[in-house]
Design a protein around this motif. Sequence first.
Motif, PDB file in Angstrom:
ATOM      1  N   TYR A 138     -14.897  39.471 -25.196  1.00  0.00           N
ATOM      2  CA  TYR A 138     -14.197  40.530 -24.454  1.00  0.00           C
ATOM      3  C   TYR A 138     -14.295  41.837 -25.224  1.00  0.00           C
ATOM      4  O   TYR A 138     -14.005  41.884 -26.412  1.00  0.00           O
ATOM      5  CB  TYR A 138     -12.719  40.154 -24.274  1.00  0.00           C
ATOM      6  CG  TYR A 138     -12.557  38.880 -23.469  1.00  0.00           C
ATOM      7  CD1 TYR A 138     -12.429  38.921 -22.085  1.00  0.00           C
ATOM      8  CD2 TYR A 138     -12.610  37.630 -24.096  1.00  0.00           C
ATOM      9  CE1 TYR A 138     -12.342  37.752 -21.345  1.00  0.00           C
ATOM     10  CE2 TYR A 138     -12.514  36.457 -23.363  1.00  0.00           C
ATOM     11  CZ  TYR A 138     -12.383  36.520 -21.987  1.00  0.00           C
ATOM     12  OH  TYR A 138     -12.302  35.366 -21.254  1.00  0.00           O
ATOM     13  N   TYR A 150     -16.762  30.149 -25.200  1.00  0.00           N
ATOM     14  CA  TYR A 150     -16.062  31.341 -25.656  1.00  0.00           C
ATOM     15  C   TYR A 150     -16.474  32.483 -24.741  1.00  0.00           C
ATOM     16  O   TYR A 150     -17.656  32.615 -24.405  1.00  0.00           O
ATOM     17  CB  TYR A 150     -16.457  31.686 -27.095  1.00  0.00           C
ATOM     18  CG  TYR A 150     -15.524  31.118 -28.135  1.00  0.00           C
ATOM     19  CD1 TYR A 150     -15.680  29.822 -28.595  1.00  0.00           C
ATOM     20  CD2 TYR A 150     -14.478  31.885 -28.650  1.00  0.00           C
ATOM     21  CE1 TYR A 150     -14.825  29.295 -29.545  1.00  0.00           C
ATOM     22  CE2 TYR A 150     -13.623  31.354 -29.605  1.00  0.00           C
ATOM     23  CZ  TYR A 150     -13.797  30.069 -30.048  1.00  0.00           C
ATOM     24  OH  TYR A 150     -12.949  29.549 -30.981  1.00  0.00           O
ATOM     25  N   GLY A 151     -15.498  33.278 -24.345  1.00  0.00           N
ATOM     26  CA  GLY A 151     -15.800  34.553 -23.710  1.00  0.00           C
ATOM     27  C   GLY A 151     -15.744  35.619 -24.789  1.00  0.00           C
ATOM     28  O   GLY A 151     -14.943  35.521 -25.714  1.00  0.00           O
ATOM     29  N   LYS A 201      -7.700  36.527 -18.838  1.00  0.00           N
ATOM     30  CA  LYS A 201      -7.783  37.175 -20.158  1.00  0.00           C
ATOM     31  C   LYS A 201      -7.916  38.682 -19.992  1.00  0.00           C
ATOM     32  O   LYS A 201      -7.324  39.468 -20.731  1.00  0.00           O
ATOM     33  CB  LYS A 201      -8.982  36.631 -20.947  1.00  0.00           C
ATOM     34  CG  LYS A 201      -8.890  35.163 -21.282  1.00  0.00           C
ATOM     35  CD  LYS A 201      -7.879  34.936 -22.386  1.00  0.00           C
ATOM     36  CE  LYS A 201      -7.535  33.478 -22.527  1.00  0.00           C
ATOM     37  NZ  LYS A 201      -6.398  33.248 -23.429  1.00  0.00           N
ATOM     38  N   ALA A 232     -11.601  33.897 -17.433  1.00  0.00           N
ATOM     39  CA  ALA A 232     -11.837  35.252 -17.938  1.00  0.00           C
ATOM     40  C   ALA A 232     -10.984  36.293 -17.210  1.00  0.00           C
ATOM     41  O   ALA A 232     -10.478  37.240 -17.832  1.00  0.00           O
ATOM     42  CB  ALA A 232     -13.318  35.594 -17.802  1.00  0.00           C
ATOM     43  N   TYR A 280     -17.590  41.842 -20.619  1.00  0.00           N
ATOM     44  CA  TYR A 280     -17.308  40.434 -20.907  1.00  0.00           C
ATOM     45  C   TYR A 280     -18.599  39.647 -20.746  1.00  0.00           C
ATOM     46  O   TYR A 280     -19.361  39.912 -19.824  1.00  0.00           O
ATOM     47  CB  TYR A 280     -16.250  39.921 -19.911  1.00  0.00           C
ATOM     48  CG  TYR A 280     -16.252  38.426 -19.700  1.00  0.00           C
ATOM     49  CD1 TYR A 280     -15.725  37.570 -20.667  1.00  0.00           C
ATOM     50  CD2 TYR A 280     -16.780  37.867 -18.536  1.00  0.00           C
ATOM     51  CE1 TYR A 280     -15.741  36.198 -20.478  1.00  0.00           C
ATOM     52  CE2 TYR A 280     -16.792  36.490 -18.335  1.00  0.00           C
ATOM     53  CZ  TYR A 280     -16.271  35.664 -19.315  1.00  0.00           C
ATOM     54  OH  TYR A 280     -16.284  34.309 -19.133  1.00  0.00           O
ATOM     55  N   THR A 299     -12.466  30.033 -23.369  1.00  0.00           N
ATOM     56  CA  THR A 299     -12.283  30.463 -21.980  1.00  0.00           C
ATOM     57  C   THR A 299     -12.807  29.391 -21.029  1.00  0.00           C
ATOM     58  O   THR A 299     -13.875  28.812 -21.273  1.00  0.00           O
ATOM     59  CB  THR A 299     -13.079  31.786 -21.749  1.00  0.00           C
ATOM     60  OG1 THR A 299     -12.552  32.817 -22.599  1.00  0.00           O
ATOM     61  CG2 THR A 299     -13.009  32.255 -20.315  1.00  0.00           C
ATOM     62  N   GLU A 335     -12.909  34.495 -27.418  1.00  0.00           N
ATOM     63  CA  GLU A 335     -11.742  33.662 -27.128  1.00  0.00           C
ATOM     64  C   GLU A 335     -12.176  32.492 -26.240  1.00  0.00           C
ATOM     65  O   GLU A 335     -12.929  32.671 -25.280  1.00  0.00           O
ATOM     66  CB  GLU A 335     -10.703  34.541 -26.402  1.00  0.00           C
ATOM     67  CG  GLU A 335      -9.597  33.819 -25.655  1.00  0.00           C
ATOM     68  CD  GLU A 335      -8.455  33.319 -26.545  1.00  0.00           C
ATOM     69  OE1 GLU A 335      -8.644  33.234 -27.771  1.00  0.00           O
ATOM     70  OE2 GLU A 335      -7.404  33.002 -25.991  1.00  0.00           O
ATOM     71  N   ASP A 347      -7.682  30.030 -20.737  1.00  0.00           N
ATOM     72  CA  ASP A 347      -7.599  30.433 -19.323  1.00  0.00           C
ATOM     73  C   ASP A 347      -8.968  30.927 -18.858  1.00  0.00           C
ATOM     74  O   ASP A 347      -9.922  30.959 -19.647  1.00  0.00           O
ATOM     75  CB  ASP A 347      -6.546  31.553 -19.169  1.00  0.00           C
ATOM     76  CG  ASP A 347      -5.798  31.452 -17.840  1.00  0.00           C
ATOM     77  OD1 ASP A 347      -6.402  30.962 -16.854  1.00  0.00           O
ATOM     78  OD2 ASP A 347      -4.633  31.859 -17.782  1.00  0.00           O
TER      79      ASP A 347
END
Length: 251
Positions: free
Chosen positions: A245, A242-243, A172, A169, A186, A145, A143, A167
């Motif tokens: 998760y 992008y993070g 999220k 991390a 993450y 981030t 997502e 937003d």
Amino acid sequence: MNDYKLLVDLHKQGHRQGPGGDAETEQALNLAMADRTAPLKIADIGCGTGASTLLLARLLNAARITAMDFLQDFLDVLKETAENMGVADRISTLACSMDNLPFADKELDVIWSEGAIYNIGFEKGVADWRRYLKAGGLLVASEITWITDSRPTELQNHWDSEYPEIDVASAKIMVLEKHGYSPVGYFVLPERCWLDQYYRPLQARFEDFLNRNGNSEEARAIVAAEQREIGLYETYKAHVSYGVYVAKKLG
Ligand code: SAH
């Protein structure tokens, strides 16, 4: 030709349709600590041409993966690659929308989704998809981030209009906790996932894409929009990525 046809034409030759990498897909799998010998039931949501699906099929010998996307053309490419790689017997494709999935409650061990959940919004995806997971099942989603706690106005304004759910991390992860998951891990996609593995190969296809499509106004508009996005990333890459998760369904 409508815009989807053109977007498919531009993107279906790519190994990926968004930032990512095989090493990072495997890193997420390691973080998830999934049992690689178990007959896991996995859905790869918004799989595109299946970079992650195909890697998961290679790494998880006993898993069955449903590769799901609303663009059949991407699934056709995926199917052909799966056959060439000898993993087609463990992958089935499903053309539908991610906001109306046909899975039964508690059917899945793993929901995987790279660069796609934003299409319905991270929070809606996380909340809606939970029911399809077994208790203890895993959600792995990448997502967009913020990776800094403040950022330049131009960048903030761009994302506020494109995807206001962007937003940091910690926010999220809070969404995951709020919706009945326990965060497992993450990490941030490194720059090469954007530039070397996504944007550069994409840019290398622009000329052929424009020629194939008669240099039409619509095709040029798509290239211009992609170039703007690439420019924005290059300028502001210290602030955004992008993070990835990884979270476990509780209860
Ligand atoms: N996971 C792939 C593709 C990411 S691009 C990769 O990382 O390479 C996002 C994908 O989501 C595209 O393939 C697009 O067709 C798909 N998509 C977008 N909106 C969707 C929706 N509402 N339902 C299902 N798939 C969708």
